[in-house]
Scaffold this motif. Structure first.
Motif, short mmCIF file in Angstrom:
data_model
loop_
_atom_site.label_atom_id
_atom_site.label_comp_id
_atom_site.label_asym_id
_atom_site.label_seq_id
_atom_site.Cartn_x
_atom_site.Cartn_y
_atom_site.Cartn_z
N ILE A 108 0.88 -1.32 0.05
CA ILE A 108 0.01 0.09 -0.06
C ILE A 108 0.95 1.38 -0.02
O ILE A 108 0.56 2.35 -0.87
CB ILE A 108 -0.96 0.13 0.97
CG1 ILE A 108 -1.90 -0.96 1.09
CG2 ILE A 108 -1.54 1.53 1.28
CD1 ILE A 108 -2.97 -1.37 2.14
N SER A 109 2.07 1.17 0.71
CA SER A 109 2.70 2.29 0.95
C SER A 109 3.31 3.22 -0.53
O SER A 109 3.16 4.29 -0.82
CB SER A 109 3.77 2.12 2.10
OG SER A 109 5.10 2.98 1.37
N PRO A 110 3.83 2.01 -1.55
CA PRO A 110 4.04 2.78 -2.61
C PRO A 110 2.95 3.17 -3.40
O PRO A 110 3.15 4.46 -4.21
CB PRO A 110 4.67 1.72 -3.40
CG PRO A 110 4.90 0.64 -2.48
CD PRO A 110 4.12 0.82 -1.26
N LEU A 111 1.82 2.69 -3.29
CA LEU A 111 0.70 3.44 -3.90
C LEU A 111 0.36 4.80 -3.44
O LEU A 111 0.13 5.69 -4.35
CB LEU A 111 -0.50 2.32 -4.01
CG LEU A 111 -0.36 1.07 -4.61
CD1 LEU A 111 -1.66 0.44 -4.37
CD2 LEU A 111 0.18 1.24 -5.99
N LEU A 112 0.40 4.81 -2.11
CA LEU A 112 0.17 6.09 -1.58
C LEU A 112 1.19 6.98 -1.83
O LEU A 112 0.83 8.57 -2.35
CB LEU A 112 0.03 6.00 -0.17
CG LEU A 112 -1.17 5.14 0.51
CD1 LEU A 112 -1.16 5.24 2.02
CD2 LEU A 112 -2.43 6.05 -0.03
N TRP A 113 2.47 6.66 -1.76
CA TRP A 113 3.52 7.76 -2.29
C TRP A 113 3.24 8.10 -3.89
O TRP A 113 3.28 9.31 -4.28
CB TRP A 113 4.82 7.04 -2.43
CG TRP A 113 5.44 7.52 -1.04
CD1 TRP A 113 5.86 6.26 -0.12
CD2 TRP A 113 5.98 8.36 -0.25
NE1 TRP A 113 6.07 6.81 1.10
CE2 TRP A 113 6.21 8.19 1.07
CE3 TRP A 113 5.83 9.87 -0.81
CZ2 TRP A 113 6.73 9.15 1.90
CZ3 TRP A 113 6.22 11.01 0.23
CH2 TRP A 113 6.88 10.42 1.51
N GLY A 114 2.82 7.06 -4.90
CA GLY A 114 2.49 7.36 -6.15
C GLY A 114 1.28 8.52 -6.39
O GLY A 114 1.61 9.40 -7.05
#
Lengths: 195, 172
Positions: free
Chosen positions: A20-26
């Motif tokens: 989830i974290s990379p998606l939120l950064w994206g």
């Protein structure tokens, strides 16, 4: 066995969090990118086509100053060992022909894949109903033709993921400093010429 | 905070902002700013709705991998970022036909949408052929001094400038 089971459980619980974290950064980076594009006017057909008609140099000014600042920072961080580069591999058949096809579409549509997302956020319905659907269809067409293209035209004049410092076999900064200087001079000249 | 409600910023301020943003995408996400592969993923995901799992086996979709990833969310973010900026400055408006287009070709919505669709097909096809778009090649690739990106970016503009002049001076 006991520890193994414990490790497995830990792995299972930590996996979704990692995803989830990379998606939120994206998403966060995208919001900033879209905000900047809109403030620059690059989400507008008139501004993009104005650039291609050589009557409005906003797009080139945005791109060249982004490249100037981005290049210096990223090569500085590379020198410090903080980041690595991700140059795309290419070939003459891929980049020249693909680039020209893209260019034709760029002028006909008046948005590109990044700015069309911004144009939709700005309320452009030709972007949403026409352009977005077209880009998805065009990408799907390429995916369908890819097996036939990949060993032929896309391989013509292959040079791999080359960068200019590696092409000339010199230290990065031997290219970065002149490139930065040239971009700066070009921008200065654009201003002096009143463009 | 007045700068947030200003309609337009200097292109240099915007460019410097995008340049700095790219530092952080490299540092935090280990990825360059890029958009166009997400449209190919979307095409595959839509194809899956109709043709099912076999779409995953198409070589190009195997190469890029289908699903919502970092870049896909970046593109979604761009929509919202632009919307926020436009709403803050009062620059948001629904528009079918851009003014530069209508001045040359009239305000016919259907014509503009069909041309936009055709242009979109070229863009989607060309971006996949070249392996990137104005952000992936034009900004992120050129700032890494990638040979493939400089060639692509120059060809984007050669093709774009020639076509725009043909459309607006010969036809318009």
């Amino acid at each position: 066995m006991q520890t193994n089971k414990f490790m497995d459980e830990r792995k299972q619980t930590s996996v979704p969090k990692k995803e989830i974290s990379p998606l939120l950064w994206g998403l966060a980076f995208g919001i900033l990118f879209g905000f900047l594009l809109q403030k620059g006017g690059a989400t507008k057909y008139d501004v993009i086509v104005g650039q291609l008609l050589l009557t409005d140099f906003t797009v080139l000014k945005i791109m060249l100053s982004a490249v100037l600042i981005g290049m210096i920072g990223i090569y500085a961080m590379k020198t410090l060992g903080w980041v690595e580069l991700y140059p795309k591999s290419g070939s003459a058949g891929k980049n020249i022909i693909g680039g020209l096809i893209f260019g034709v579409g760029f002028a006909v549509l008046g948005y590109c894949p990044g700015t069309i997302a911004g144009a939709i956020g700005n309320g452009a319905l030709d972007a949403l109903v026409g352009g977005l659907v077209g880009i998805i269809i065009g990408s799907g067409l390429f995916a369908a033709l890819y097996p036939r293209l990949t060993q032929g035209i896309l391989k013509k004049g292959d040079f791999g993921d080359l960068t200019f410092p590696r092409l000339f076999k010199v230290n990065d900064w031997v290219i970065v400093i002149p490139a930065a200087t040239l971009i700066f001079i070009l921008l200065y000249w654009l201003e002096q010429a009143g463009l | 905070m007045e700068f947030l409600t200003t309609v337009r910023w200097s292109p240099y301020a915007v460019g410097v902002g995008i340049g700095i943003l790219s530092w952080f995408t490299f540092l935090i996400s280990r990825k360059p700013l890029a958009c166009s592969t997400s449209f190919a993923r979307a095409s595959g995901m839509i194809a899956k709705l109709f043709s099912g799992k076999k779409v995953d086996l198409q070589p190009y979709y195997q190469k890029i991998g289908l699903g919502v990833d970092w870049q896909w969310m970046l593109v979604v973010g761009v929509i919202f970022g632009s919307l926020i900026s436009a709403l803050l400055s009062g620059d948001f408006r629904w528009q079918w036909v851009p003014s530069l287009w209508s001045a040359a070709f009239g305000a016919n919505t259907l014509l503009r949408v069909i041309v936009a669709l055709a242009g979109g097909i070229c863009i989607g096809f060309g971006a996949r052929w070249a392996g990137g778009c104005t952000s992936g090649h034009g900004i992120s690739g050129t700032l890494q001094l990638a040979v493939s990106s400089w060639i692509s970016a120059i060809c984007f503009f050669i093709g774009g400038i020639l076509t725009a002049h043909i459309i607006f001076t010969l036809i318009g």
